[in-house]
Design a protein around this motif. Structure first.
Motif, short mmCIF file in Angstrom:
data_model
loop_
_atom_site.label_atom_id
_atom_site.label_comp_id
_atom_site.label_asym_id
_atom_site.label_seq_id
_atom_site.Cartn_x
_atom_site.Cartn_y
_atom_site.Cartn_z
N GLU A 88 -13.75 1.70 10.41
CA GLU A 88 -14.85 0.75 10.58
C GLU A 88 -14.46 -0.48 11.40
OE1 GLU A 88 -13.74 2.11 7.73
OE2 GLU A 88 -13.85 0.67 6.05
N ASP A 89 -13.18 -0.61 11.74
CA ASP A 89 -12.76 -1.69 12.64
C ASP A 89 -12.98 -1.32 14.10
OD1 ASP A 89 -9.95 -2.18 10.46
OD2 ASP A 89 -11.75 -3.44 10.60
N THR A 90 -13.38 -0.08 14.36
CA THR A 90 -13.63 0.36 15.73
C THR A 90 -14.75 -0.46 16.35
OG1 THR A 90 -12.88 2.62 15.30
CG2 THR A 90 -14.39 2.29 17.16
N ALA A 91 -14.45 -1.05 17.51
CA ALA A 91 -15.43 -1.92 18.19
C ALA A 91 -14.81 -2.41 19.49
CB ALA A 91 -15.78 -3.12 17.31
N VAL A 92 -15.64 -3.06 20.29
CA VAL A 92 -15.14 -3.84 21.42
C VAL A 92 -14.87 -5.25 20.90
CG1 VAL A 92 -15.59 -4.74 23.72
CG2 VAL A 92 -16.42 -2.47 23.09
N TYR A 93 -13.66 -5.74 21.14
CA TYR A 93 -13.25 -7.06 20.67
C TYR A 93 -13.28 -8.05 21.84
CZ TYR A 93 -11.88 -5.20 16.17
OH TYR A 93 -11.90 -4.64 14.91
N TYR A 94 -13.89 -9.20 21.59
CA TYR A 94 -14.03 -10.24 22.59
C TYR A 94 -13.37 -11.52 22.11
CZ TYR A 94 -17.85 -7.28 24.32
OH TYR A 94 -18.62 -6.24 24.79
N CYS A 95 -12.68 -12.22 23.01
CA CYS A 95 -12.20 -13.55 22.66
C CYS A 95 -13.18 -14.58 23.22
CB CYS A 95 -10.79 -13.80 23.18
SG CYS A 95 -10.61 -13.85 24.96
N LYS A 96 -13.23 -15.70 22.54
CA LYS A 96 -14.07 -16.81 22.96
C LYS A 96 -13.30 -18.10 22.81
CE LYS A 96 -17.17 -18.89 20.39
NZ LYS A 96 -18.37 -19.15 19.55
N MET A 97 -13.42 -18.98 23.80
CA MET A 97 -12.79 -20.29 23.73
C MET A 97 -13.78 -21.37 24.10
SD MET A 97 -9.01 -19.70 25.34
CE MET A 97 -7.98 -18.30 24.88
N ILE A 98 -13.66 -22.51 23.43
CA ILE A 98 -14.44 -23.70 23.75
C ILE A 98 -13.52 -24.62 24.55
CG2 ILE A 98 -15.87 -25.55 22.86
CD1 ILE A 98 -16.89 -22.75 22.19
N VAL A 99 -13.87 -24.82 25.82
CA VAL A 99 -12.95 -25.44 26.77
C VAL A 99 -13.60 -26.65 27.45
CG1 VAL A 99 -11.54 -25.09 28.83
CG2 VAL A 99 -11.89 -23.20 27.23
N SER A 100 -12.80 -27.68 27.63
CA SER A 100 -13.19 -28.80 28.47
C SER A 100 -12.40 -28.69 29.77
CB SER A 100 -12.90 -30.13 27.78
OG SER A 100 -13.22 -31.20 28.65
N PRO A 101 -13.07 -28.51 30.90
CA PRO A 101 -12.34 -28.31 32.16
C PRO A 101 -11.65 -29.58 32.69
CG PRO A 101 -14.54 -27.36 32.27
CD PRO A 101 -14.49 -28.22 31.04
N SER A 102 -12.16 -30.75 32.31
CA SER A 102 -11.54 -31.99 32.76
C SER A 102 -11.72 -33.05 31.70
CB SER A 102 -12.15 -32.44 34.09
OG SER A 102 -13.51 -32.77 33.93
N SER A 103 -11.06 -34.19 31.91
CA SER A 103 -11.05 -35.23 30.87
C SER A 103 -12.42 -35.85 30.65
CB SER A 103 -10.05 -36.33 31.25
OG SER A 103 -10.43 -36.91 32.49
N ASN A 104 -13.29 -35.80 31.62
CA ASN A 104 -14.60 -36.44 31.48
C ASN A 104 -15.75 -35.43 31.47
OD1 ASN A 104 -14.40 -35.65 34.11
ND2 ASN A 104 -15.11 -37.55 35.00
N SER A 105 -15.46 -34.18 31.15
CA SER A 105 -16.51 -33.16 31.12
C SER A 105 -16.78 -32.73 29.68
CB SER A 105 -16.09 -31.95 31.95
OG SER A 105 -15.10 -31.20 31.28
N PRO A 106 -17.98 -32.19 29.46
CA PRO A 106 -18.27 -31.66 28.13
C PRO A 106 -17.51 -30.36 27.88
CG PRO A 106 -20.06 -31.18 29.62
CD PRO A 106 -19.11 -32.04 30.38
N MET A 107 -17.65 -29.84 26.67
CA MET A 107 -17.03 -28.58 26.31
C MET A 107 -17.97 -27.43 26.71
SD MET A 107 -14.29 -29.83 24.91
CE MET A 107 -13.48 -28.53 23.97
N TYR A 108 -17.38 -26.34 27.17
CA TYR A 108 -18.14 -25.15 27.53
C TYR A 108 -17.57 -23.94 26.79
CZ TYR A 108 -19.85 -27.93 31.45
OH TYR A 108 -20.43 -28.91 32.22
N GLN A 109 -18.43 -22.96 26.59
CA GLN A 109 -18.04 -21.74 25.90
C GLN A 109 -17.74 -20.66 26.94
OE1 GLN A 109 -20.27 -20.28 22.27
NE2 GLN A 109 -21.08 -18.87 23.78
N TYR A 110 -16.59 -20.00 26.78
CA TYR A 110 -16.19 -18.92 27.68
C TYR A 110 -15.85 -17.68 26.87
CZ TYR A 110 -15.79 -22.56 31.22
OH TYR A 110 -16.06 -23.60 32.08
N TRP A 111 -16.18 -16.52 27.44
CA TRP A 111 -15.92 -15.23 26.81
C TRP A 111 -15.00 -14.38 27.68
CZ3 TRP A 111 -17.72 -13.72 22.03
CH2 TRP A 111 -18.73 -14.49 21.46
#
Length: 121
Positions: A88-111
């Motif tokens: 039942e662990d069979t699946a496609v596994y995805y990683c996700k990170m919440i990243v700020s690209p620069s010091s004055n930018s908001p956080m964005y979600q990447y997959w």
């Protein structure tokens, strides 16, 4: 732009182990939380495990005691050690990170693009 690349999926027998890794590259100032999700056919994508920037972890009930999430902040990577795997662990596994690209930018979600894990005898 930030890219996430996963590795480590494959075919394993029930009771076996796999280790997934996900590396982030590109314009990265800070990474907040990192997580692994999975999606089986005909199911919605669901959270498997998450780790905060200070190392606090949470797990789905179905994987507690079997999976371990970890991160390497110096390398911008997150890993998922999966033990005692079940069909039942069979699946496609995805990683996700919440990243700020620069010091004055908001956080964005990447997959990541996803990696297939198949548990079968």
């Amino acid at each position: 732009q930030v890219q996430l690349v996963e590795s480590g999926g494959g075919l394993v027998q029930p009771g076996g182990s796999l280790r997934l890794s996900c590396a982030a590259s590109g314009s990265i100032f800070r990474i907040n939380s990192m997580a692994w999700y999975r999606q089986a056919p005909a199911d919605q994508r669901a959270l498997v495990a998450q780790i905060t920037s200070v190392g606090f972890t949470t797990y789905a009930d179905a994987v507690k005691g079997r999976f371990t999430i970890s991160r390497d902040n110096a390398k911008n990577t997150v890993s998922l050690q999966m033990n005692s795997l079940k069909p039942e662990d069979t699946a496609v596994y995805y990683c996700k990170m919440i990243v700020s690209p620069s010091s004055n930018s908001p956080m964005y979600q990447y997959w990541g693009q996803g990696t297939q894990v198949t548990v079968s005898s």
